[in-house]
Design a protein around this motif. Sequence first.
Motif, PDB file in Angstrom:
ATOM      1  N   PRO A 186      22.807  26.327 -11.789  1.00  0.00           N
ATOM      2  CA  PRO A 186      21.437  25.454 -11.544  1.00  0.00           C
ATOM      3  C   PRO A 186      21.717  24.404 -10.287  1.00  0.00           C
ATOM      4  N   LEU A 187      22.775  23.940 -10.215  1.00  0.00           N
ATOM      5  CA  LEU A 187      23.040  22.794  -9.160  1.00  0.00           C
ATOM      6  C   LEU A 187      23.087  23.639  -7.602  1.00  0.00           C
ATOM      7  N   SER A 188      23.526  24.761  -7.723  1.00  0.00           N
ATOM      8  CA  SER A 188      23.113  25.493  -6.374  1.00  0.00           C
ATOM      9  C   SER A 188      21.874  25.942  -6.092  1.00  0.00           C
ATOM     10  N   ALA A 189      21.248  26.229  -7.227  1.00  0.00           N
ATOM     11  CA  ALA A 189      19.774  26.631  -6.879  1.00  0.00           C
ATOM     12  C   ALA A 189      18.945  25.356  -6.472  1.00  0.00           C
ATOM     13  N   SER A 190      19.290  24.335  -7.000  1.00  0.00           N
ATOM     14  CA  SER A 190      18.631  22.932  -6.566  1.00  0.00           C
ATOM     15  C   SER A 190      18.941  22.664  -5.016  1.00  0.00           C
ATOM     16  N   LEU A 191      20.007  22.885  -4.836  1.00  0.00           N
ATOM     17  CA  LEU A 191      20.420  22.637  -3.490  1.00  0.00           C
ATOM     18  C   LEU A 191      20.033  23.679  -2.501  1.00  0.00           C
TER      19      LEU A 191
ATOM     20  N   ASN B 275      18.611  25.477   3.712  1.00  0.00           N
ATOM     21  CA  ASN B 275      19.963  25.100   3.822  1.00  0.00           C
ATOM     22  C   ASN B 275      20.255  24.673   5.313  1.00  0.00           C
ATOM     23  N   PRO B 276      20.827  23.508   5.486  1.00  0.00           N
ATOM     24  CA  PRO B 276      21.579  22.627   4.391  1.00  0.00           C
ATOM     25  C   PRO B 276      20.632  21.390   4.186  1.00  0.00           C
ATOM     26  N   THR B 277      19.423  21.389   4.398  1.00  0.00           N
ATOM     27  CA  THR B 277      18.469  20.094   4.238  1.00  0.00           C
ATOM     28  C   THR B 277      18.620  19.412   2.802  1.00  0.00           C
ATOM     29  N   VAL B 278      18.771  20.068   1.684  1.00  0.00           N
ATOM     30  CA  VAL B 278      19.116  19.160   0.375  1.00  0.00           C
ATOM     31  C   VAL B 278      20.324  18.930   0.035  1.00  0.00           C
ATOM     32  N   THR B 279      21.376  19.750   0.895  1.00  0.00           N
ATOM     33  CA  THR B 279      22.761  19.145   0.673  1.00  0.00           C
ATOM     34  C   THR B 279      23.076  17.773   1.508  1.00  0.00           C
TER      35      THR B 279
ATOM     36  N   ALA C 123      20.660  15.561   2.105  1.00  0.00           N
ATOM     37  CA  ALA C 123      19.979  14.638   1.420  1.00  0.00           C
ATOM     38  C   ALA C 123      21.062  14.125   0.213  1.00  0.00           C
ATOM     39  N   VAL C 124      21.492  14.863  -0.424  1.00  0.00           N
ATOM     40  CA  VAL C 124      22.467  14.530  -1.368  1.00  0.00           C
ATOM     41  C   VAL C 124      23.619  13.701  -0.827  1.00  0.00           C
ATOM     42  N   LEU C 125      24.350  14.359   0.448  1.00  0.00           N
ATOM     43  CA  LEU C 125      25.535  13.515   0.719  1.00  0.00           C
ATOM     44  C   LEU C 125      24.897  12.122   1.152  1.00  0.00           C
TER      45      LEU C 125
ATOM     46  N   PRO D 112      20.455  11.645   6.491  1.00  0.00           N
ATOM     47  CA  PRO D 112      20.227  13.126   5.883  1.00  0.00           C
ATOM     48  C   PRO D 112      19.605  14.032   6.957  1.00  0.00           C
ATOM     49  N   ASP D 113      19.737  13.641   8.392  1.00  0.00           N
ATOM     50  CA  ASP D 113      18.999  14.176   9.425  1.00  0.00           C
ATOM     51  C   ASP D 113      19.241  15.566   9.742  1.00  0.00           C
ATOM     52  N   VAL D 114      18.452  16.486  10.059  1.00  0.00           N
ATOM     53  CA  VAL D 114      18.592  17.983  10.520  1.00  0.00           C
ATOM     54  C   VAL D 114      17.841  17.938  11.789  1.00  0.00           C
ATOM     55  N   ARG D 115      18.243  19.021  12.449  1.00  0.00           N
ATOM     56  CA  ARG D 115      17.391  19.251  13.619  1.00  0.00           C
ATOM     57  C   ARG D 115      16.635  20.408  13.759  1.00  0.00           C
ATOM     58  N   LEU D 116      15.488  20.293  14.556  1.00  0.00           N
ATOM     59  CA  LEU D 116      14.319  21.527  14.671  1.00  0.00           C
ATOM     60  C   LEU D 116      15.114  22.381  14.849  1.00  0.00           C
ATOM     61  N   PRO D 117      14.794  23.907  14.297  1.00  0.00           N
ATOM     62  CA  PRO D 117      13.499  23.998  13.438  1.00  0.00           C
ATOM     63  C   PRO D 117      13.548  23.562  11.932  1.00  0.00           C
ATOM     64  N   LEU D 118      14.471  23.087  11.569  1.00  0.00           N
ATOM     65  CA  LEU D 118      14.536  22.590  10.047  1.00  0.00           C
ATOM     66  C   LEU D 118      13.980  21.274   9.942  1.00  0.00           C
ATOM     67  N   LEU D 119      13.371  20.765   8.876  1.00  0.00           N
ATOM     68  CA  LEU D 119      12.657  19.788   8.597  1.00  0.00           C
ATOM     69  C   LEU D 119      13.460  18.969   7.376  1.00  0.00           C
ATOM     70  N   PRO D 120      13.530  17.460   7.260  1.00  0.00           N
ATOM     71  CA  PRO D 120      14.228  17.070   6.302  1.00  0.00           C
ATOM     72  C   PRO D 120      13.767  17.364   4.886  1.00  0.00           C
ATOM     73  N   ALA D 121      14.470  17.481   3.723  1.00  0.00           N
ATOM     74  CA  ALA D 121      14.251  17.712   2.425  1.00  0.00           C
ATOM     75  C   ALA D 121      13.302  16.875   1.806  1.00  0.00           C
ATOM     76  N   GLY D 122      12.356  17.167   1.138  1.00  0.00           N
ATOM     77  CA  GLY D 122      11.409  16.347   0.430  1.00  0.00           C
ATOM     78  C   GLY D 122      12.180  15.497  -0.728  1.00  0.00           C
ATOM     79  N   PRO D 123      11.492  14.424  -1.112  1.00  0.00           N
ATOM     80  CA  PRO D 123      12.076  13.589  -1.907  1.00  0.00           C
ATOM     81  C   PRO D 123      12.266  14.210  -3.451  1.00  0.00           C
ATOM     82  N   GLU D 124      11.406  15.217  -3.864  1.00  0.00           N
ATOM     83  CA  GLU D 124      11.418  15.915  -4.961  1.00  0.00           C
ATOM     84  C   GLU D 124      12.685  16.707  -5.238  1.00  0.00           C
ATOM     85  N   SER D 125      12.977  17.435  -3.983  1.00  0.00           N
ATOM     86  CA  SER D 125      14.131  18.285  -4.032  1.00  0.00           C
ATOM     87  C   SER D 125      15.512  17.493  -4.019  1.00  0.00           C
ATOM     88  N   LEU D 126      15.527  16.276  -3.504  1.00  0.00           N
ATOM     89  CA  LEU D 126      16.594  15.275  -3.566  1.00  0.00           C
ATOM     90  C   LEU D 126      16.681  14.601  -5.093  1.00  0.00           C
TER      91      LEU D 126
END
Length: 285
Positions: free
Chosen positions: A236-241, A246-250, A252-254, A263-277
């Motif tokens: 379940p931890l992996s599923a949440s991450l 990937n790696p947006t949620v990871t 955010a957690v780190l 928690p920044d990523v570069r386009l085309p990725l967007l940062p993870a949302g607060p609910e996922s974190l």
Amino acid sequence: MTLNGLYIPLITPFAEDGTVALAALERLANDVLDDGATGLVALGTTGEPGSLTEDERRAVIEVAARVSRERSAPLVVGAATPEALAALGEHPEVVASLTVVPPFVRPGEAGVVAHFERLAAGSPVPLIVYDVPYRTGQYLSADALRRLAALPNVTGVKYAGGGLNPDTIALMADLPPGFTVLGGDDIYISPLLAIGAHGGILASAHVATADFAALITAWHAGDVANARAIGHRLAPLSASLFAEPNPTVTKAVLHAKGRIPTPDVRLPLLPAGPESLTAALKELG
């Protein structure tokens, strides 16, 4: 050469000004080794290599190579072209390249084998085939993987087939001698280890590193009850991450844990949302 154990495909942390946070990368690499990882992977897809400049990619490899040298830990580097592979010869710490099956073009199994035969012939390090069909569009059967295993200078596979299927079972039931299978689908790593995988290249193991290392150790030791318990807890931890790309949620957690500066990523990725974190932190405990 058989690569056993837990390998961390390092994220690339970014500073507030958008540059690569090399000091944070070095700390993170040392932290995961301290917590039981066997080795490191630089410039895997988790590291966002496509959004890095050539100078940034070179700097990331240099940091990972220095840590690997100081810690006597094996280093795998993502490389998929003859030029990128040739450059790995400059770093004696690199034990293998993680080389993805050609994406998008879907060349067929014979084309994939021919492609890897050409790359392996000119590479200064052995290749680990990155088999991830839900990203590349090219499925590889157990027979194709055995043909790849027979190639000189191909040492293993990062197996990320989206779960276990008949080809998975067929491959593991008749595994070519000396061919390493490293799980790459984090959610399914426990059952893959149960049927004989040698370890994993697991983005989820940036967090709970010691638990992922213990999971691999338990399955290899035949401690089934303990391995099952750890695996059930980590899935379940992996599923949440992986709830967002990937790696947006990871990241955010780190960042929430104070381990990277943003928690920044570069386009085309967007940062993870607060609910996922929030969900991932809850699973982490």
